[in-house]
Design a protein around this motif. Structure first.
Motif, PDB file in Angstrom:
ATOM      1  N   THR A 116       2.623   7.047  16.216  1.00  0.00           N
ATOM      2  CA  THR A 116       2.725   7.726  14.931  1.00  0.00           C
ATOM      3  C   THR A 116       3.911   7.182  14.147  1.00  0.00           C
ATOM      4  O   THR A 116       3.845   6.996  12.932  1.00  0.00           O
ATOM      5  CB  THR A 116       2.870   9.249  15.133  1.00  0.00           C
ATOM      6  N   GLN A 117       5.007   6.903  14.859  1.00  0.00           N
ATOM      7  CA  GLN A 117       6.187   6.325  14.219  1.00  0.00           C
ATOM      8  C   GLN A 117       5.857   4.984  13.571  1.00  0.00           C
ATOM      9  O   GLN A 117       6.242   4.710  12.441  1.00  0.00           O
ATOM     10  CB  GLN A 117       7.288   6.163  15.287  1.00  0.00           C
ATOM     11  N   LEU A 134       2.799   2.951   6.575  1.00  0.00           N
ATOM     12  CA  LEU A 134       2.455   3.637   5.319  1.00  0.00           C
ATOM     13  C   LEU A 134       3.581   3.507   4.300  1.00  0.00           C
ATOM     14  O   LEU A 134       3.333   3.351   3.106  1.00  0.00           O
ATOM     15  CB  LEU A 134       2.175   5.124   5.569  1.00  0.00           C
ATOM     16  N   GLN A 135       4.820   3.533   4.775  1.00  0.00           N
ATOM     17  CA  GLN A 135       5.929   3.389   3.840  1.00  0.00           C
ATOM     18  C   GLN A 135       5.899   2.005   3.169  1.00  0.00           C
ATOM     19  O   GLN A 135       6.169   1.871   1.982  1.00  0.00           O
ATOM     20  CB  GLN A 135       7.268   3.630   4.538  1.00  0.00           C
ATOM     21  N   LYS A 136       5.524   0.985   3.945  1.00  0.00           N
ATOM     22  CA  LYS A 136       5.389  -0.355   3.360  1.00  0.00           C
ATOM     23  C   LYS A 136       4.274  -0.392   2.330  1.00  0.00           C
ATOM     24  O   LYS A 136       4.369  -1.077   1.324  1.00  0.00           O
ATOM     25  CB  LYS A 136       5.087  -1.377   4.450  1.00  0.00           C
ATOM     26  N   ARG A 137       3.190   0.326   2.621  1.00  0.00           N
ATOM     27  CA  ARG A 137       2.079   0.353   1.671  1.00  0.00           C
ATOM     28  C   ARG A 137       2.520   1.008   0.373  1.00  0.00           C
ATOM     29  O   ARG A 137       2.146   0.567  -0.720  1.00  0.00           O
ATOM     30  CB  ARG A 137       0.908   1.118   2.307  1.00  0.00           C
ATOM     31  N   ILE A 138       3.328   2.068   0.465  1.00  0.00           N
ATOM     32  CA  ILE A 138       3.845   2.730  -0.742  1.00  0.00           C
ATOM     33  C   ILE A 138       4.704   1.750  -1.538  1.00  0.00           C
ATOM     34  O   ILE A 138       4.558   1.624  -2.754  1.00  0.00           O
ATOM     35  CB  ILE A 138       4.648   3.996  -0.358  1.00  0.00           C
ATOM     36  N   GLN A 139       5.567   1.019  -0.848  1.00  0.00           N
ATOM     37  CA  GLN A 139       6.399   0.038  -1.552  1.00  0.00           C
ATOM     38  C   GLN A 139       5.523  -1.000  -2.244  1.00  0.00           C
ATOM     39  O   GLN A 139       5.798  -1.408  -3.360  1.00  0.00           O
ATOM     40  CB  GLN A 139       7.380  -0.638  -0.586  1.00  0.00           C
ATOM     41  N   SER A 140       4.479  -1.425  -1.549  1.00  0.00           N
ATOM     42  CA  SER A 140       3.573  -2.415  -2.116  1.00  0.00           C
ATOM     43  C   SER A 140       2.900  -1.869  -3.379  1.00  0.00           C
ATOM     44  O   SER A 140       2.814  -2.540  -4.405  1.00  0.00           O
ATOM     45  CB  SER A 140       2.549  -2.806  -1.055  1.00  0.00           C
ATOM     46  N   LEU A 141       2.430  -0.608  -3.325  1.00  0.00           N
ATOM     47  CA  LEU A 141       1.766  -0.008  -4.487  1.00  0.00           C
ATOM     48  C   LEU A 141       2.745   0.178  -5.644  1.00  0.00           C
ATOM     49  O   LEU A 141       2.379   0.080  -6.813  1.00  0.00           O
ATOM     50  CB  LEU A 141       1.142   1.344  -4.108  1.00  0.00           C
ATOM     51  N   MET A 142       4.023   0.467  -5.318  1.00  0.00           N
ATOM     52  CA  MET A 142       5.000   0.755  -6.368  1.00  0.00           C
ATOM     53  C   MET A 142       5.497  -0.503  -7.066  1.00  0.00           C
ATOM     54  O   MET A 142       5.796  -0.477  -8.241  1.00  0.00           O
ATOM     55  CB  MET A 142       6.203   1.523  -5.798  1.00  0.00           C
ATOM     56  N   LEU A 186      -8.633   4.161   1.578  1.00  0.00           N
ATOM     57  CA  LEU A 186      -7.292   4.409   2.124  1.00  0.00           C
ATOM     58  C   LEU A 186      -6.994   3.487   3.283  1.00  0.00           C
ATOM     59  O   LEU A 186      -5.877   3.048   3.473  1.00  0.00           O
ATOM     60  CB  LEU A 186      -7.213   5.850   2.650  1.00  0.00           C
ATOM     61  N   GLN A 187      -7.996   3.241   4.126  1.00  0.00           N
ATOM     62  CA  GLN A 187      -7.736   2.506   5.363  1.00  0.00           C
ATOM     63  C   GLN A 187      -8.987   1.803   5.858  1.00  0.00           C
ATOM     64  O   GLN A 187     -10.110   2.282   5.632  1.00  0.00           O
ATOM     65  CB  GLN A 187      -7.278   3.514   6.435  1.00  0.00           C
ATOM     66  N   TYR A 229       3.825   5.529  10.501  1.00  0.00           N
ATOM     67  CA  TYR A 229       4.661   6.013   9.400  1.00  0.00           C
ATOM     68  C   TYR A 229       5.319   4.837   8.675  1.00  0.00           C
ATOM     69  O   TYR A 229       5.342   4.753   7.450  1.00  0.00           O
ATOM     70  CB  TYR A 229       5.723   6.967   9.951  1.00  0.00           C
ATOM     71  N   ILE A 230       5.839   3.905   9.452  1.00  0.00           N
ATOM     72  CA  ILE A 230       6.514   2.734   8.871  1.00  0.00           C
ATOM     73  C   ILE A 230       5.514   1.885   8.080  1.00  0.00           C
ATOM     74  O   ILE A 230       5.814   1.416   6.981  1.00  0.00           O
ATOM     75  CB  ILE A 230       7.220   1.925   9.985  1.00  0.00           C
TER      76      ILE A 230
END
Lengths: 191, 191
Positions: B132-133, B139-147, B73-74, B136-137
Motif C-alpha cells: 500500500t505504501q 499515486l503521488q507521482k501520478r498527481i505530480q504528472s497531472l499537475m 484511472l488504472q 501511495y507513492i
C-alpha cells in the motif's frame, strides 16, 4: 506537554486502542520539534529522514516543475502527517520541499524507528497499514478531481472537505494546490 | 495451476520470504476466477467484494464524470492488483467500473479474508503495509504528472514506465488514462 501528547494518542486511538504503557512506548520512538513560520522542514536535494505528525501549526509540501513553477502537493495542519514519502520510504534525496505557513510543532519519527515500532508492537503495524490505506484512497480521489472536475468544482470540493484549511491558507496557495490560476480562484471566491 | 500460483507467490516473496506451508495457508484465503474480454469484474453502483490480483490478462478501472465522459484511472496486467479501493475497504457501492481488455484470470480476496490473513500471519500484514505504501507513492507521482507535465511528457513517461502496457493497450485508452485527446496522442505517437 500533555496537550500535544494527547493529539498523537487520539490520532492512533481512532484506529487501535492503547494502554498507557503502550502509548508511552510508542511516544519514545518519536521526537518533538518546533519550527518558525517560513522555516523548511524538508528541502529538495537533501535526505528526508523523518515523517512528521503535526500537533500545532500548518505546513505545505511543494515542488518546482522544469519551468521553475511551484506546485503544492499537500497541506498539513494539526492531526495530519506530512513528508516526502518517496525519499522517506525508499531513501535518496527529497524531490519535495516542506515549509511552515505558521509557527509549527511536529512529532517526528525516523523510518528506522517506525519499522522498529511496527515490529515491536503489532497494533502499530495495523495502524500504519490502515492510515496508508486511507491515504491511498484520498490520493485516488484527488486524481479523479484533477482528471474530470472543473476549477469551480475543485474549489467547492476543497471548501467542503477542508473548511478549516480554507480559513487558514492564503488563496494563492489554494489555487496552486488546485492547479488553477489565482485570478480564476478570486473570481470564484467572490460568488 | 502451478504456474499461476507461482505468480502470486513471487509477488509476495518480493517483500517477505515464505515457507511452502505459509504460502498454501495464504492461498487458501484466495479464490481464482476467469473472465472473458469485455466482461465486468466490478460495476459502479454495486458492492466491491474483492481485491483482484491478476495472473493472466489485462483490466482497466474507469469512471464516468457528470457529463458522462469516461476516464481511466488504472490498468492492471499480470502481477498487478486492481479494485475500487474506497468501496472495497470502506464498504458502500463502487463508483468505479472494472472490465477486462483481454481474457483474464485473477486471484480474488475478500476484505474479511484479507483482514483474517493479516491477523493470522504477521508477514502478510507487513506485505500489505509495504504494498500500500508503494501504491501511495505511485499515486503521488501520478498527481505530480497531472499537475505539471505536458501531454507529451506524460505520454513519454507512460512509455518509459509501462513498456508492456503500451504494446497491449489501444491508444484511445492510453489517451483516456493520460487525460489527453486521442488526436493529440496520435500526433505524438507518429514522431
Amino acid at each position: 506537554m500533555q496537550g500535544i501528547e494527547e493529539i498523537l494518542r487520539r490520532q492512533i486511538e481512532k484506529i487501535v486502542e492503547l494502554t498507557d504503557d503502550e502509548f508511552h512506548f510508542i511516544l519514545s520512538h518519536f521526537t518533538i520539534k518546533s519550527f518558525k513560520k517560513h522555516q523548511y522542514v524538508v528541502q529538495a536535494g537533501n535526505p528526508t529522514l523523518n515523517d512528521h505528525f503535526v500537533v500545532k501549526g500548518l505546513l505545505r509540501s511543494f515542488y518546482l516543475d522544469e519551468a521553475g513553477k511551484s506546485h503544492i502537493l499537500q497541506f498539513a495542519m494539526e492531526d495530519w502527517w506530512i513528508s516526502d514519502p518517496q525519499a522517506y520510504h525508499n531513501g535518496g534525496n527529497a524531490t519535495l520541499n516542506i515549509d511552515c505557513l505558521e509557527d509549527t510543532q511536529v512529532y517526528m519519527i525516523t523510518l528506522e524507528n517506525r519499522e522498529k515500532l511496527c515490529a515491536e508492537l503489532r497494533k502499530m503495524e495495523f495502524f500504519f497499514r490502515k492510515k496508508t490505506q486511507a491515504g491511498y484512497i484520498a490520493l485516488q480521489k484527488r486524481i479523479q478531481s484533477l482528471m474530470s472536475q472543473t476549477a469551480k468544482e475543485r474549489y467547492d470540493q476543497f471548501l467542503h472537505l477542508y473548511p478549516q484549511l480554507s480559513q487558514r491558507v492564503p488563496k494563492t496557495l489554494i489555487a496552486s494546490y488546485l492547479g488553477i490560476s489565482r485570478e480564476t480562484l478570486s473570481r470564484m471566491a467572490e460568488h
